[in-house]
Write a protein that holds these residues in place. Structure first.
Motif, PDB file in Angstrom:
ATOM      1  N   THR A  58      -7.832   0.809   3.994  1.00  0.00           N
ATOM      2  CA  THR A  58      -7.529   1.916   3.071  1.00  0.00           C
ATOM      3  C   THR A  58      -8.810   2.635   2.657  1.00  0.00           C
ATOM      4  O   THR A  58      -8.822   3.854   2.544  1.00  0.00           O
TER       5      THR A  58
ATOM      6  N   ASP B  59       0.841  -1.206   0.000  1.00  0.00           N
ATOM      7  CA  ASP B  59       0.000   0.000   0.000  1.00  0.00           C
ATOM      8  C   ASP B  59       0.879   1.260   0.000  1.00  0.00           C
ATOM      9  O   ASP B  59       0.590   2.236  -0.705  1.00  0.00           O
TER      10      ASP B  59
ATOM     11  N   ASP C 188      -9.906   6.540   2.998  1.00  0.00           N
ATOM     12  CA  ASP C 188      -9.985   7.305   1.758  1.00  0.00           C
ATOM     13  C   ASP C 188     -10.896   6.551   0.781  1.00  0.00           C
ATOM     14  O   ASP C 188     -10.424   5.717   0.007  1.00  0.00           O
TER      15      ASP C 188
ATOM     16  N   LYS D 106      -9.883   6.115  -2.926  1.00  0.00           N
ATOM     17  CA  LYS D 106      -8.442   5.938  -3.143  1.00  0.00           C
ATOM     18  C   LYS D 106      -8.116   5.146  -4.402  1.00  0.00           C
ATOM     19  O   LYS D 106      -7.297   5.559  -5.219  1.00  0.00           O
TER      20      LYS D 106
ATOM     21  N   GLY E 142      -0.423  10.593  -7.460  1.00  0.00           N
ATOM     22  CA  GLY E 142      -0.106   9.210  -7.138  1.00  0.00           C
ATOM     23  C   GLY E 142       0.895   8.654  -8.135  1.00  0.00           C
ATOM     24  O   GLY E 142       1.452   9.389  -8.949  1.00  0.00           O
TER      25      GLY E 142
ATOM     26  N   THR F  94       0.927   4.777  -2.312  1.00  0.00           N
ATOM     27  CA  THR F  94       0.415   5.963  -1.616  1.00  0.00           C
ATOM     28  C   THR F  94       1.517   7.023  -1.615  1.00  0.00           C
ATOM     29  O   THR F  94       2.396   7.009  -0.771  1.00  0.00           O
TER      30      THR F  94
END
Ligand code: NAI
Length: 483
Positions: A180, A122, A184, A187, A132, A126
């Protein structure tokens, strides 16, 4: 400069840097790509999330991507495969110090727990700030799976509840995605929309990509690095020919000569494994499901048999199939006292470790990290390497630099290609595809490694080239040629 990272100990950086320096000498392909493209910076603007065994060789790959202009975040694709000194050296960077690291954010250490593993995966996706990643470099497809499943479950409004069918790993994975999304909720849609493409290193990861593409679910284009000839016919075969034995020796130091070794799977990896075991004097038996590979094994001089029939004779059992349940708990109970069982395929489901743990009266003793003796109720025992995970990286340091230079030159070229031309890798309906690199680039990778071995290549004359129907500069073989 300050950045987030998580490695075992930055004090290992100096040791790692020495090893990286020596590896650079053995990685002529990567160093040639730095020389050829360093000034042009073709990866400027690339933000690469890399998930691939964090070894010394991978450090040279990472620093090549940086030399070509990329920003990079890195995790390992296996809980046991990180070389902590390499991870530390990459964080510190060639120009940095322990107090002032100047390198790349790495999230990897040898012996991660499963939750830590998925947190690291992750973490590479991130990125700090609004932007991103825009590229993934994957090995086995876990980073790609996180983006795809994350987005799928995000769209469905929930992560499916963990059920009994889930492996421990999948349960942990679901928990990570749940966390996650709680933090968010958009995300994975946001991240997946920013990604131009993925370049995938291994057979198992490529298999997953083709499945996604066939189902129409692939979210971005992919380059199949594994099936460059200079990858799978070299790394999978000659790499495993080296690192299988290295893992066995470091883990057990058992004499291989004269022993009976069973190799499950006679694909590229199995071919390298069988050859190395035979080279040590073992009597090798191969198991296969594919008649072509079974015939190859037979004609190479190996006995071809079924696991059920030969398991009781084996001193060493190696799985190299990319399949699951190849060695079952019943097989392990039928093995000789102190026989060794290990997997060199990508995932840990080739050997039924969960089933082994459920055998009545079984006990587990750690001989040393990644080497365990499992003792049955009758007092006999077997030795399992790396808890059933890929043993050449768990018990040793994976493939040597020279062969990885071939694989990683393909990776670097694939990253440049996909970053520059993502739109070229879609079908006529605009759907993302999975593609291998063109043959002239495969030949280029091989060419970059010939000098170092003192190999003198014969050049075709123009009339000879015409006779063969090829260009003097290549490609020399049609697409269907199999090497
Ligand atoms: P491959 O597809 O060339 O070979 C696998 C072989 O196993 C095939 O011939 C297949 O017919 C056979 N097979 C499948 N199920 C079987 C079963 N139940 N019993 C007996 N044979 C079976 O794949 P490759 O390239 O040899 O890779 C094998 C695995 O190793 C993959 O998971 C790959 O990702 C991994 N790999 C690991 C490396 C390492 O350093 N540890 C390096 C490269 C690949």
């Amino acid at each position: 400069m300050s950045f987030d990272f998580q490695v075992k100990d930055l004090a290992l950086a100096e040791a790692g840097r020495h090893q990286i320096r020596l590896a650079e000498h053995e990685m002529p392909g990567l160093m040639a790509l730095r020389a050829e493209y360093g000034a042009a910076q073709p990866l400027k603007g690339a933000r690469i999330a890399g998930s691939l065994h964090m070894t010394v060789q991978t450090a040279v790959l990472i620093e090549t991507l940086v030399a070509l202009g990329a920003q990079v975040r890195w995790a390992s694709c296996n809980i046991f495969s990180t070389q902590d000194e390499a991870a530390a050296a990459v964080v510190v960077g060639p120009a940095g110090t322990i107090e002032n690291p100047q390198g790349v954010p790495v999230f990897a250490w040898k012996g991660e727990s499963l939750p830590e593993y998925w947190e690291c995966t992750d973490a590479i996706l991130t990125w700090p700030g609004a932007e991103g990643p825009n590229m993934i470099l994957d090995d086995g497809g876990d980073a790609t799976m996180l983006v795809h499943k994350g987005r799928e479950w995000e769209a469905a409004g929930q992560v499916p509840p963990t059920d009994e069918q889930d492996s421990e790993e999948f349960g942990v994975f679901k928990a990570l995605v749940r966390t996650t999304l709680a933090q968010d909720p958009q995300k994975w849609t946001r991240i997946s929309e920013g990604i131009k493409g993925v370049t995938e290193e291994t057979t198992t990861g490529v298999h997953r990509l083709y499945q996604l593409a066939e189902a129409g679910e692939l979210l971005f284009p992919a380059i199949n690095v594994n099936d460059s000839v200079t990858k799978s016919k070299f790394d999978n075969k000659y790499g495993c020919r080296h690192s299988l034995i290295d893992g066995l020796n470091r883990a057990t130091d058992v004499l291989i000569g004269g022993k009976v070794a069973v190799v499950a799977g006679y694909g590229d990896v199995g071919k390298g494994c069988a050859e190395s075991l035979r080279g040590q004097g073992a009597r090798v038996i191969v198991t296969e499901i594919d008649p072509i590979c079974a015939l190859q094994a037979a004609m190479d001089g190996y006995q071809v048999a079924r696991m059920d029939d030969v398991i009781g004779q084996a001193d060493i059992v190696i799985t190299a199939t990319g399949c699951f349940d190849v060695v079952t708990a019943e097989h392990m109970q039928a093995m000789k006292n102190k026989a060794i069982v290990a997997n060199i395929g990508h995932f840990d489901n080739e050997i039924d470790m969960a089933g082994l743990g459920r055998v009545d009266g079984i006990t587990k003793t750690e001989i040393k990290p990644q080497v365990h003796e499992w003792t049955f109720a009758d007092g006999t025992s077997i030795i399992v390497l790396s808890e059933g995970r890929l043993m050449n990286l768990g018990n040793a340091t994976g493939h040597p630099s020279f062969v990885m230079s071939n694989s990683f030159s393909n990776q670097t070229i694939a990253q440049m290609e996909l970053f520059a031309h993502p739109d070229a890798y879609v079908d006529e309906h605009g759907k993302p595809t999975v593609t291998t690199l063109p043959k002239h680039l495969d030949e280029k990778v091989a060419r970059l490694h010939l000098d170092a071995l003192g190999a003198e290549l014969t050049e075709l004359r123009k009339d000879q080239a015409e006779y063969l129907g090829v260009d003097v500069a290549g490609p020399f073989k049609p697409e269907h040629y199999r090497y």
